[in-house]
Design a protein around this motif. Structure first.
Motif, PDB file in Angstrom:
ATOM      1  N   ALA A 201       6.849  -1.194 -10.450  1.00  0.00           N
ATOM      2  CA  ALA A 201       6.202  -1.858  -9.309  1.00  0.00           C
ATOM      3  C   ALA A 201       6.634  -1.244  -7.988  1.00  0.00           C
ATOM      4  O   ALA A 201       5.795  -0.999  -7.109  1.00  0.00           O
ATOM      5  CB  ALA A 201       6.505  -3.350  -9.329  1.00  0.00           C
ATOM      6  N   GLY A 202       7.926  -0.969  -7.829  1.00  0.00           N
ATOM      7  CA  GLY A 202       8.415  -0.364  -6.583  1.00  0.00           C
ATOM      8  C   GLY A 202       7.849   1.029  -6.369  1.00  0.00           C
ATOM      9  O   GLY A 202       7.456   1.397  -5.265  1.00  0.00           O
ATOM     10  N   ALA A 203       7.799   1.806  -7.455  1.00  0.00           N
ATOM     11  CA  ALA A 203       7.270   3.166  -7.354  1.00  0.00           C
ATOM     12  C   ALA A 203       5.775   3.148  -7.057  1.00  0.00           C
ATOM     13  O   ALA A 203       5.283   3.961  -6.270  1.00  0.00           O
ATOM     14  CB  ALA A 203       7.554   3.930  -8.645  1.00  0.00           C
ATOM     15  N   THR A 204       5.063   2.224  -7.669  1.00  0.00           N
ATOM     16  CA  THR A 204       3.630   2.110  -7.404  1.00  0.00           C
ATOM     17  C   THR A 204       3.401   1.728  -5.946  1.00  0.00           C
ATOM     18  O   THR A 204       2.491   2.243  -5.298  1.00  0.00           O
ATOM     19  CB  THR A 204       2.977   1.088  -8.352  1.00  0.00           C
ATOM     20  OG1 THR A 204       3.209   1.506  -9.694  1.00  0.00           O
ATOM     21  CG2 THR A 204       1.493   0.968  -8.107  1.00  0.00           C
ATOM     22  N   LYS A 205       4.244   0.850  -5.435  1.00  0.00           N
ATOM     23  CA  LYS A 205       4.141   0.457  -4.027  1.00  0.00           C
ATOM     24  C   LYS A 205       4.304   1.684  -3.127  1.00  0.00           C
ATOM     25  O   LYS A 205       3.546   1.861  -2.169  1.00  0.00           O
ATOM     26  CB  LYS A 205       5.203  -0.580  -3.686  1.00  0.00           C
ATOM     27  CG  LYS A 205       5.213  -0.953  -2.225  1.00  0.00           C
ATOM     28  CD  LYS A 205       6.395  -1.843  -1.881  1.00  0.00           C
ATOM     29  CE  LYS A 205       6.521  -1.939  -0.381  1.00  0.00           C
ATOM     30  NZ  LYS A 205       7.865  -1.850   0.099  1.00  0.00           N
ATOM     31  N   VAL A 206       5.267   2.534  -3.448  1.00  0.00           N
ATOM     32  CA  VAL A 206       5.482   3.746  -2.651  1.00  0.00           C
ATOM     33  C   VAL A 206       4.238   4.626  -2.689  1.00  0.00           C
ATOM     34  O   VAL A 206       3.785   5.131  -1.664  1.00  0.00           O
ATOM     35  CB  VAL A 206       6.725   4.520  -3.142  1.00  0.00           C
ATOM     36  CG1 VAL A 206       6.848   5.870  -2.447  1.00  0.00           C
ATOM     37  CG2 VAL A 206       7.988   3.695  -2.921  1.00  0.00           C
ATOM     38  N   ARG A 207       3.659   4.808  -3.880  1.00  0.00           N
ATOM     39  CA  ARG A 207       2.449   5.638  -3.997  1.00  0.00           C
ATOM     40  C   ARG A 207       1.275   5.022  -3.235  1.00  0.00           C
ATOM     41  O   ARG A 207       0.513   5.727  -2.588  1.00  0.00           O
ATOM     42  CB  ARG A 207       2.069   5.831  -5.470  1.00  0.00           C
ATOM     43  CG  ARG A 207       3.037   6.660  -6.248  1.00  0.00           C
ATOM     44  CD  ARG A 207       2.838   8.117  -5.992  1.00  0.00           C
ATOM     45  NE  ARG A 207       3.820   8.875  -6.738  1.00  0.00           N
ATOM     46  CZ  ARG A 207       4.319  10.015  -6.343  1.00  0.00           C
ATOM     47  NH1 ARG A 207       3.915  10.550  -5.219  1.00  0.00           N
ATOM     48  NH2 ARG A 207       5.209  10.639  -7.062  1.00  0.00           N
ATOM     49  N   VAL A 208       1.133   3.703  -3.317  1.00  0.00           N
ATOM     50  CA  VAL A 208       0.038   3.043  -2.596  1.00  0.00           C
ATOM     51  C   VAL A 208       0.242   3.173  -1.085  1.00  0.00           C
ATOM     52  O   VAL A 208      -0.711   3.436  -0.339  1.00  0.00           O
ATOM     53  CB  VAL A 208      -0.102   1.565  -3.031  1.00  0.00           C
ATOM     54  CG1 VAL A 208      -1.036   0.799  -2.108  1.00  0.00           C
ATOM     55  CG2 VAL A 208      -0.594   1.493  -4.472  1.00  0.00           C
ATOM     56  N   VAL A 209       1.483   3.031  -0.624  1.00  0.00           N
ATOM     57  CA  VAL A 209       1.761   3.223   0.806  1.00  0.00           C
ATOM     58  C   VAL A 209       1.413   4.654   1.210  1.00  0.00           C
ATOM     59  O   VAL A 209       0.822   4.890   2.266  1.00  0.00           O
ATOM     60  CB  VAL A 209       3.234   2.874   1.135  1.00  0.00           C
ATOM     61  CG1 VAL A 209       3.615   3.363   2.524  1.00  0.00           C
ATOM     62  CG2 VAL A 209       3.458   1.381   1.019  1.00  0.00           C
ATOM     63  N   ASN A 210       1.758   5.630   0.355  1.00  0.00           N
ATOM     64  CA  ASN A 210       1.397   7.018   0.637  1.00  0.00           C
ATOM     65  C   ASN A 210      -0.111   7.181   0.786  1.00  0.00           C
ATOM     66  O   ASN A 210      -0.593   7.873   1.677  1.00  0.00           O
ATOM     67  CB  ASN A 210       1.888   7.954  -0.470  1.00  0.00           C
ATOM     68  CG  ASN A 210       3.356   8.237  -0.364  1.00  0.00           C
ATOM     69  OD1 ASN A 210       3.953   8.116   0.688  1.00  0.00           O
ATOM     70  ND2 ASN A 210       3.959   8.617  -1.468  1.00  0.00           N
ATOM     71  N   LEU A 211      -0.853   6.545  -0.111  1.00  0.00           N
ATOM     72  CA  LEU A 211      -2.311   6.626  -0.035  1.00  0.00           C
ATOM     73  C   LEU A 211      -2.842   5.966   1.233  1.00  0.00           C
ATOM     74  O   LEU A 211      -3.771   6.474   1.865  1.00  0.00           O
ATOM     75  CB  LEU A 211      -2.942   5.997  -1.275  1.00  0.00           C
ATOM     76  CG  LEU A 211      -2.824   6.815  -2.561  1.00  0.00           C
ATOM     77  CD1 LEU A 211      -3.216   5.978  -3.772  1.00  0.00           C
ATOM     78  CD2 LEU A 211      -3.670   8.060  -2.477  1.00  0.00           C
ATOM     79  N   LEU A 212      -2.263   4.828   1.609  1.00  0.00           N
ATOM     80  CA  LEU A 212      -2.683   4.161   2.841  1.00  0.00           C
ATOM     81  C   LEU A 212      -2.387   5.014   4.069  1.00  0.00           C
ATOM     82  O   LEU A 212      -3.234   5.157   4.957  1.00  0.00           O
ATOM     83  CB  LEU A 212      -1.990   2.801   2.979  1.00  0.00           C
ATOM     84  CG  LEU A 212      -2.519   1.690   2.088  1.00  0.00           C
ATOM     85  CD1 LEU A 212      -1.584   0.491   2.136  1.00  0.00           C
ATOM     86  CD2 LEU A 212      -3.919   1.302   2.514  1.00  0.00           C
ATOM     87  N   VAL A 213      -1.189   5.586   4.105  1.00  0.00           N
ATOM     88  CA  VAL A 213      -0.829   6.449   5.234  1.00  0.00           C
ATOM     89  C   VAL A 213      -1.765   7.655   5.288  1.00  0.00           C
ATOM     90  O   VAL A 213      -2.237   8.042   6.358  1.00  0.00           O
ATOM     91  CB  VAL A 213       0.646   6.896   5.135  1.00  0.00           C
ATOM     92  CG1 VAL A 213       0.962   8.016   6.116  1.00  0.00           C
ATOM     93  CG2 VAL A 213       1.571   5.717   5.367  1.00  0.00           C
ATOM     94  N   ALA A 214      -2.053   8.238   4.124  1.00  0.00           N
ATOM     95  CA  ALA A 214      -2.957   9.391   4.092  1.00  0.00           C
ATOM     96  C   ALA A 214      -4.354   8.999   4.558  1.00  0.00           C
ATOM     97  O   ALA A 214      -4.952   9.684   5.396  1.00  0.00           O
ATOM     98  CB  ALA A 214      -3.009   9.975   2.681  1.00  0.00           C
ATOM     99  N   SER A 215      -4.860   7.893   4.031  1.00  0.00           N
ATOM    100  CA  SER A 215      -6.215   7.466   4.371  1.00  0.00           C
ATOM    101  C   SER A 215      -6.349   7.175   5.860  1.00  0.00           C
ATOM    102  O   SER A 215      -7.220   7.719   6.544  1.00  0.00           O
ATOM    103  CB  SER A 215      -6.575   6.222   3.565  1.00  0.00           C
ATOM    104  OG  SER A 215      -7.851   5.769   3.907  1.00  0.00           O
ATOM    105  N   PHE A 216      -5.475   6.331   6.358  1.00  0.00           N
ATOM    106  CA  PHE A 216      -5.580   5.967   7.764  1.00  0.00           C
ATOM    107  C   PHE A 216      -5.083   7.085   8.672  1.00  0.00           C
ATOM    108  O   PHE A 216      -5.530   7.201   9.818  1.00  0.00           O
ATOM    109  CB  PHE A 216      -4.879   4.645   8.030  1.00  0.00           C
ATOM    110  CG  PHE A 216      -5.608   3.495   7.400  1.00  0.00           C
ATOM    111  CD1 PHE A 216      -6.853   3.109   7.874  1.00  0.00           C
ATOM    112  CD2 PHE A 216      -5.085   2.831   6.306  1.00  0.00           C
ATOM    113  CE1 PHE A 216      -7.552   2.070   7.276  1.00  0.00           C
ATOM    114  CE2 PHE A 216      -5.776   1.793   5.704  1.00  0.00           C
ATOM    115  CZ  PHE A 216      -7.007   1.412   6.189  1.00  0.00           C
ATOM    116  N   GLY A 217      -4.198   7.934   8.162  1.00  0.00           N
ATOM    117  CA  GLY A 217      -3.768   9.102   8.928  1.00  0.00           C
ATOM    118  C   GLY A 217      -4.915  10.063   9.156  1.00  0.00           C
ATOM    119  O   GLY A 217      -5.151  10.531  10.278  1.00  0.00           O
ATOM    120  N   ILE A 218      -5.657  10.365   8.094  1.00  0.00           N
ATOM    121  CA  ILE A 218      -6.813  11.251   8.226  1.00  0.00           C
ATOM    122  C   ILE A 218      -7.845  10.635   9.162  1.00  0.00           C
ATOM    123  O   ILE A 218      -8.409  11.314  10.021  1.00  0.00           O
ATOM    124  CB  ILE A 218      -7.438  11.538   6.844  1.00  0.00           C
ATOM    125  CG1 ILE A 218      -6.499  12.402   6.018  1.00  0.00           C
ATOM    126  CG2 ILE A 218      -8.791  12.223   6.992  1.00  0.00           C
ATOM    127  CD1 ILE A 218      -6.900  12.516   4.563  1.00  0.00           C
TER     128      ILE A 218
END
Length: 165
Positions: free
Chosen positions: A35-52
């Motif tokens: 769960a913690g690792a998935t949270k990190v990956r989801v945060v990465n995806l959110l940062v990437a999405s909103f970053g772009i």
């Protein structure tokens, strides 16, 4: 394809990536280890999405606002550096969580990712100081998309390993 058209397309890709985040969240593992690792990956995806989205929309606004192109790419590269360093610091803090959950990258891929990231980071600094061009910024945006694809794939692969959890 014109620069503005590329930026609009990147914005659309960012919004699509946000939809993939919903899928990734729905597939997330529910045990404590992953769960913690998935949270990190989801945060990465959110940062990437909103970053772009933020980066492309900022560049579009600057170009439409009459800011000279060279200044637009300098500002855009500076924003990219800020977002990327923040995301990298977050990933470094959570590296152990990823490895313990089996969601870390293989060592060779991890090293390759950091080397490529370092190269593109240096490219952005050179873009700010010397190049003042669109193409280094575009290379950086493509890197974000590649990293996002890796994160999404790891989440899906984790689910496929053990879909009952």
């Amino acid at each position: 394809m014109e620069k503005l058209e590329v930026l609009y397309n990147l914005s659309e890709v960012a919004i699509t990536l946000a939809g993939f985040i919903a899928i990734a969240t729905a597939l997330r593992a529910r045990n404590a280890t992953t769960a913690g690792a998935t949270k990190v990956r989801v945060v990465n995806l959110l940062v990437a999405s909103f970053g772009i989205l933020l980066l492309s929309q900022t560049a579009i606004a600057l170009l439409h606002g009459g800011v000279p192109e060279s200044t637009t790419w300098q500002i855009s590269s500076a924003f990219w550096i800020l977002i990327t360093i923040s995301a990298s610091a977050y990933n470094l803090r959570n590296h152990t969580i990823m490895v313990e959950a089996g969601m870390g990258l293989p060592t060779a891929v991890n090293w390759a990712q950091w080397l490529i990231l370092s190269f593109v980071l240096v490219l952005q600094v050179v873009n700010i100081a010397l190049l003042k061009a669109f193409w280094p910024f575009l290379v950086a945006m493509i890197l974000i998309l590649d990293v996002s694809g890796i994160s999404f794939t790891i989440i899906v692969m984790q689910f496929l390993k053990d879909p009952d959890k």
